[in-house]
Design an enzyme around this catalytic site. Structure first.
Site, PDB file in Angstrom:
ATOM      1  N   ARG A  15      23.954  29.660  49.310  1.00 19.00           N
ATOM      2  CA  ARG A  15      24.452  30.544  50.360  1.00 19.00           C
ATOM      3  C   ARG A  15      23.409  31.616  50.623  1.00 19.00           C
ATOM      4  O   ARG A  15      22.485  31.828  49.829  1.00 19.00           O
ATOM      5  CB  ARG A  15      25.758  31.199  49.930  1.00 19.00           C
ATOM      6  N   LYS A  83      33.265  29.551  39.682  1.00 22.12           N
ATOM      7  CA  LYS A  83      34.666  29.913  39.934  1.00 22.12           C
ATOM      8  C   LYS A  83      35.104  29.584  41.357  1.00 22.12           C
ATOM      9  O   LYS A  83      36.304  29.517  41.641  1.00 22.12           O
ATOM     10  CB  LYS A  83      34.920  31.386  39.630  1.00 22.12           C
ATOM     11  N   ASP A  84      34.149  29.373  42.271  1.00 25.72           N
ATOM     12  CA  ASP A  84      34.490  29.056  43.663  1.00 25.72           C
ATOM     13  C   ASP A  84      34.759  27.574  43.888  1.00 25.72           C
ATOM     14  O   ASP A  84      35.256  27.195  44.951  1.00 25.72           O
ATOM     15  CB  ASP A  84      33.352  29.485  44.603  1.00 25.72           C
ATOM     16  N   ARG A 131      44.619  37.196  41.771  1.00 25.47           N
ATOM     17  CA  ARG A 131      44.649  37.351  40.308  1.00 25.47           C
ATOM     18  C   ARG A 131      44.459  38.810  39.931  1.00 25.47           C
ATOM     19  O   ARG A 131      45.188  39.353  39.076  1.00 25.47           O
ATOM     20  CB  ARG A 131      43.543  36.487  39.700  1.00 25.47           C
ATOM     21  N   ARG A 132      43.478  39.470  40.537  1.00 23.49           N
ATOM     22  CA  ARG A 132      43.231  40.876  40.226  1.00 23.49           C
ATOM     23  C   ARG A 132      44.373  41.749  40.721  1.00 23.49           C
ATOM     24  O   ARG A 132      44.820  42.662  40.016  1.00 23.49           O
ATOM     25  CB  ARG A 132      41.908  41.331  40.851  1.00 23.49           C
ATOM     26  N   ARG A 149      36.862  42.311  51.411  1.00 20.37           N
ATOM     27  CA  ARG A 149      35.988  41.142  51.486  1.00 20.37           C
ATOM     28  C   ARG A 149      34.584  41.613  51.793  1.00 20.37           C
ATOM     29  O   ARG A 149      34.345  42.760  52.094  1.00 20.37           O
ATOM     30  CB  ARG A 149      36.462  40.183  52.595  1.00 20.37           C
ATOM     31  N   GLY A 150      33.646  40.685  51.771  1.00 14.79           N
ATOM     32  CA  GLY A 150      32.259  41.020  52.079  1.00 14.79           C
ATOM     33  C   GLY A 150      31.383  40.849  50.864  1.00 14.79           C
ATOM     34  O   GLY A 150      31.852  40.584  49.753  1.00 14.79           O
ATOM     35  N   ASN A 151      30.076  40.990  51.069  1.00 12.14           N
ATOM     36  CA  ASN A 151      29.154  40.835  49.949  1.00 12.14           C
ATOM     37  C   ASN A 151      29.252  42.054  49.024  1.00 12.14           C
ATOM     38  O   ASN A 151      29.912  43.045  49.342  1.00 12.14           O
ATOM     39  CB  ASN A 151      27.722  40.608  50.444  1.00 12.14           C
ATOM     40  N   ARG A 155      30.937  45.869  49.576  1.00 14.35           N
ATOM     41  CA  ARG A 155      32.086  46.290  48.769  1.00 14.35           C
ATOM     42  C   ARG A 155      31.790  47.577  48.011  1.00 14.35           C
ATOM     43  O   ARG A 155      32.612  48.495  47.961  1.00 14.35           O
ATOM     44  CB  ARG A 155      32.493  45.162  47.814  1.00 14.35           C
ATOM     45  N   CYS A 242      41.414  28.010  43.167  1.00 15.58           N
ATOM     46  CA  CYS A 242      40.600  29.112  42.640  1.00 15.58           C
ATOM     47  C   CYS A 242      41.047  30.474  43.146  1.00 15.58           C
ATOM     48  O   CYS A 242      40.562  31.501  42.670  1.00 15.58           O
ATOM     49  CB  CYS A 242      39.128  28.886  42.963  1.00 15.58           C
TER      50      CYS A 242
END
Length: 315
Positions: A15, A83-84, A131-132, A149-151, A155, A242
């Site tokens: 990515r 995890k993705d 989950r969080r 969201r976002g990189n 964040r 996930c």
């Protein structure tokens, strides 16, 4: 087909985010250090093009484009944040290496250097991971949890700008982009269980490229693969994706038998939490390292017996 055998450059797909490119570069560097020619190739994914929460845009949103590029021959290797990845295998592809894992814990980054317990009720904390969200609400601290969201840069910027009092992110990502010093608190898994496979990379290639499979296998770390296999087996057996509110962490630990001999075992803990924080179901198991998948499935069965199916929507 491009393989190390014919001296061609190994095209390693990634990515375009800073974190993804940084993670992928470690694999490219390892291949070059081993005497192969390798270079990164950026593949745009649907997850990068959307600002919607992952739970809305779907499991595998960051990985499908990379896998399609593998199948189409645009790249030879794909590097994923493990995890993705969906738990179901992709026919024709194989995870040839799971390199040594970075710290799997979740981390808090807050304004003023406050740890979680010091944040006043009503403080705003950003995360979009169910989950969080579920585990944070279960702590009963009265925090206002907002979608995020976002990189990583964007964040963290929400905290620096004052838009949020804190964010929760994977510590591994901050380590990899050189911003670990911004971590206010790394959560003990007793407080916040990380996502299955968090901090681990999956290095994937076409299964029929035998030479490349062998080359990538040199990057594999057996202990990391065992822990990740166990954690993801919990997800698979729960039939949860996930983005489900499932946390799990496995560790290879030393134990002593009745004769005083030291041996290693796999310790696995998992939890399923209702997103409103009203219920958290926890379980743990210890067993042989070479039975990672079976241990994960056995733990999932225990969680289901305790009622986890009603939380994750399993039949």
């Amino acid at each position: 087909m491009s393989t190390p055998q014919d001296g061609a450059v190994i095209r390693v797909g990634t990515r375009g985010s800073l974190l993804a490119r940084t993670q992928t570069q470690t694999i490219v560097d390892a291949l070059i250090a081993a005497g192969h020619r390798a270079e990164p190739v950026i593949i745009k994914t649907a997850g990068d093009a959307s600002a919607a929460p992952v739970a809305q845009i779907g499991v595998g949103v960051f990985t499908t484009a990379l896998r399609n590029a593998l199948h189409d021959g645009q790249i030879d290797v794909a590097v994923h944040s493990y995890k993705d990845l969906p738990t179901a295998p992709d026919p024709g592809l194989v995870i040839a290496a799971v390199p040594t894992r970075e710290d799997p814990r979740d981390a808090l980054v807050s304004r003023g250097g406050q740890v979680l317990g010091e944040l006043a009720p009503g403080s705003t904390i950003g995360t979009s991971a169910p989950r969080r969200v579920a585990q944070l609400r279960a702590l009963g601290l009265g925090l206002e949890i907002r979608p995020l969201r976002g990189n990583l840069d964007s964040r963290l910027g929400k905290v620096a700008s004052g838009d949020l009092d804190a964010v929760v992110v994977a510590r591994a990502g901050l380590v990899r982009i050189g911003r670990a010093d911004e971590v206010t608190e790394a959560f003990d898994p007793v407080v916040l269980l990380p996502a299955p496979a968090q901090g681990a990379l999956a290095v994937e290639c076409r299964s029929d490229d035998a030479q490349l499979v062998r080359t990538l296998a040199e990057l594999d770390d057996a202990s990391t693969r065992a822990t990740v296999d166990a954690e993801r087996a919990v997800l698979a057996a729960l039939e949860a994706g996930c983005t489900a509110p499932v946390g799990a962490i496995a560790e290879v630990v030393e134990s002593i038998d009745d004769d005083g001999r030291i041996f290693v075992e796999l310790s696995l803990r998992a939890a399923v939490a209702a997103e409103d924080g009203s219920d958290v179901i926890r379980a743990s198991v210890v067993g042989p390292v070479d039975r990672a998948d079976q241990l994960g499935r056995a733990l999932a069965a225990e969680l289901l017996e305790l009622g986890a199916g009603e939380i994750v929507g399993s039949p």
